[in-house]
Design a protein around this motif. Structure first.
Motif, PDB file in Angstrom:
ATOM      1  N   VAL A 266      74.721 -65.438  -8.189  1.00  0.00           N
ATOM      2  CA  VAL A 266      74.598 -66.898  -8.078  1.00  0.00           C
ATOM      3  C   VAL A 266      75.119 -67.608  -9.320  1.00  0.00           C
ATOM      4  N   GLY A 267      75.258 -66.888 -10.426  1.00  0.00           N
ATOM      5  CA  GLY A 267      75.896 -67.434 -11.614  1.00  0.00           C
ATOM      6  C   GLY A 267      75.044 -68.404 -12.412  1.00  0.00           C
ATOM      7  N   ALA A 268      75.666 -68.950 -13.443  1.00  0.00           N
ATOM      8  CA  ALA A 268      74.947 -69.825 -14.377  1.00  0.00           C
ATOM      9  C   ALA A 268      74.442 -71.102 -13.723  1.00  0.00           C
ATOM     10  N   ASP A 269      75.095 -71.539 -12.642  1.00  0.00           N
ATOM     11  CA  ASP A 269      74.662 -72.758 -11.947  1.00  0.00           C
ATOM     12  C   ASP A 269      73.594 -72.478 -10.901  1.00  0.00           C
ATOM     13  N   GLY A 270      73.297 -71.200 -10.660  1.00  0.00           N
ATOM     14  CA  GLY A 270      72.256 -70.833  -9.721  1.00  0.00           C
ATOM     15  C   GLY A 270      70.972 -70.486 -10.445  1.00  0.00           C
ATOM     16  N   VAL A 271      69.925 -70.249  -9.668  1.00  0.00           N
ATOM     17  CA  VAL A 271      68.643 -69.891 -10.267  1.00  0.00           C
ATOM     18  C   VAL A 271      67.901 -68.960  -9.322  1.00  0.00           C
ATOM     19  N   VAL A 272      67.162 -68.011  -9.895  1.00  0.00           N
ATOM     20  CA  VAL A 272      66.310 -67.114  -9.127  1.00  0.00           C
ATOM     21  C   VAL A 272      64.873 -67.340  -9.566  1.00  0.00           C
ATOM     22  N   ILE A 273      64.025 -67.720  -8.622  1.00  0.00           N
ATOM     23  CA  ILE A 273      62.592 -67.847  -8.854  1.00  0.00           C
ATOM     24  C   ILE A 273      61.939 -66.621  -8.243  1.00  0.00           C
ATOM     25  N   SER A 274      61.288 -65.807  -9.061  1.00  0.00           N
ATOM     26  CA  SER A 274      60.719 -64.551  -8.586  1.00  0.00           C
ATOM     27  C   SER A 274      59.201 -64.580  -8.731  1.00  0.00           C
ATOM     28  N   VAL A 275      58.508 -64.337  -7.626  1.00  0.00           N
ATOM     29  CA  VAL A 275      57.046 -64.368  -7.619  1.00  0.00           C
ATOM     30  C   VAL A 275      56.511 -62.935  -7.552  1.00  0.00           C
ATOM     31  N   GLU A 276      55.652 -62.591  -8.492  1.00  0.00           N
ATOM     32  CA  GLU A 276      55.064 -61.249  -8.566  1.00  0.00           C
ATOM     33  C   GLU A 276      53.542 -61.379  -8.642  1.00  0.00           C
ATOM     34  N   ARG A 277      52.826 -60.634  -7.793  1.00  0.00           N
ATOM     35  CA  ARG A 277      51.359 -60.760  -7.761  1.00  0.00           C
ATOM     36  C   ARG A 277      50.669 -59.945  -8.849  1.00  0.00           C
ATOM     37  N   ILE A 278      51.350 -58.942  -9.426  1.00  0.00           N
ATOM     38  CA  ILE A 278      50.728 -58.077 -10.427  1.00  0.00           C
ATOM     39  C   ILE A 278      51.152 -58.547 -11.816  1.00  0.00           C
ATOM     40  N   PRO A 279      50.220 -59.112 -12.597  1.00  0.00           N
ATOM     41  CA  PRO A 279      50.593 -59.720 -13.886  1.00  0.00           C
ATOM     42  C   PRO A 279      51.319 -58.774 -14.831  1.00  0.00           C
ATOM     43  N   GLU A 280      50.901 -57.503 -14.862  1.00  0.00           N
ATOM     44  CA  GLU A 280      51.537 -56.554 -15.779  1.00  0.00           C
ATOM     45  C   GLU A 280      53.006 -56.324 -15.432  1.00  0.00           C
ATOM     46  N   LEU A 281      53.314 -56.246 -14.142  1.00  0.00           N
ATOM     47  CA  LEU A 281      54.709 -56.087 -13.728  1.00  0.00           C
ATOM     48  C   LEU A 281      55.511 -57.343 -14.023  1.00  0.00           C
ATOM     49  N   ALA A 282      54.906 -58.505 -13.768  1.00  0.00           N
ATOM     50  CA  ALA A 282      55.592 -59.769 -14.045  1.00  0.00           C
ATOM     51  C   ALA A 282      55.931 -59.887 -15.520  1.00  0.00           C
ATOM     52  N   ASP A 283      54.978 -59.521 -16.371  1.00  0.00           N
ATOM     53  CA  ASP A 283      55.198 -59.609 -17.812  1.00  0.00           C
ATOM     54  C   ASP A 283      56.305 -58.667 -18.263  1.00  0.00           C
TER      55      ASP A 283
END
Length: 216
Positions: free
Chosen positions: A99-116
């Protein structure tokens, strides 16, 4: 040009032959160092085409499945993408390249340790267009909605209504559905808001846990 680059290059060549990668997906997989998104003890297996455990009962998807989902999404530069299930952050990194620099990825993770951990890895590698948040991905992420594309990296009992509500007209969602028997669904919302769904084929993912998923 270290050993990992050569392994990654061979992986891309295999995927080109086996599933017919587009140039943009092939380039993204070649650019993203998968070995840095897996635990050190399985790093030598990073470019084998199968899932790997990343802790907390979760896996990083096999490279061919990451590639197939990217192809099915028909990602374009500038897309705003919702990922449900960040895991190690690898899939989001591949999508961010497309998606490049003009795109964005919002990623939702339920496990805080994995998200971090995903956040730290992505930051260290310079992926500035990926935002990882902790939450229930089965209900999406309303603050950034609507999205051009949505993909889910865990299998849901049904297509979540709240994810559909966050998909733009003209957008597409790719999601595995099912329990013991799972199929990958491609969901299109046309310009008038009408939904069409097609079944791509059988797959195997960890279960989607949450309000519109399975119970933990």
């Amino acid at each position: 040009m270290d050993e990992y680059f050569e392994k990654r290059k061979r992986l891309v060549e295999r995927l080109k032959k086996e599933i017919g990668l587009s140039e943009k997906v092939a380039r993204a997989i070649l650019e993203v160092p998968r070995h840095l998104f897996v635990p050190p003890e399985v790093r030598s297996e990073a470019y084998n085409d199968y899932p790997l455990l990343i802790g907390h009962g979760q896996t990083i998807s096999a490279p061919h499945m990451v590639a197939i989902i990217c192809e099915l999404l028909d990602l374009e530069e500038g897309d705003k993408v919702l990922e449900v299930g960040a895991g190690s952050g690898y899939h989001a990194a591949v999508v961010s390249r497309i998606v490049g620099a003009d795109g964005v990825v919002i990623s939702v993770e339920r496990i805080p340790e994995l998200a971090d951990r995903a956040r730290k890895t992505l930051k260290a590698l310079g992926y500035t267009n990926v935002k990882v948040v902790v939450g229930d991905g089965s209900i999406g992420y309303e603050p950034e909605a609507p999205y051009d594309k949505i993909y889910v990296t865990a299998s849901a009992p049904r297509i979540p209504a709240k994810l559909l509500m966050q998909l733009k007209n003209g957008g597409r969602m790719v999601i595995p559905v099912g329990d013991f028997i799972q199929h990958l669904h491609v969901v299109d919302r046309d310009e008038y808001g009408q939904i069409k769904t097609r079944n791509w084929g059988a797959v195997r993912f960890v279960p989607l846990v949450g309000e519109e998923g399975f119970k933990d």
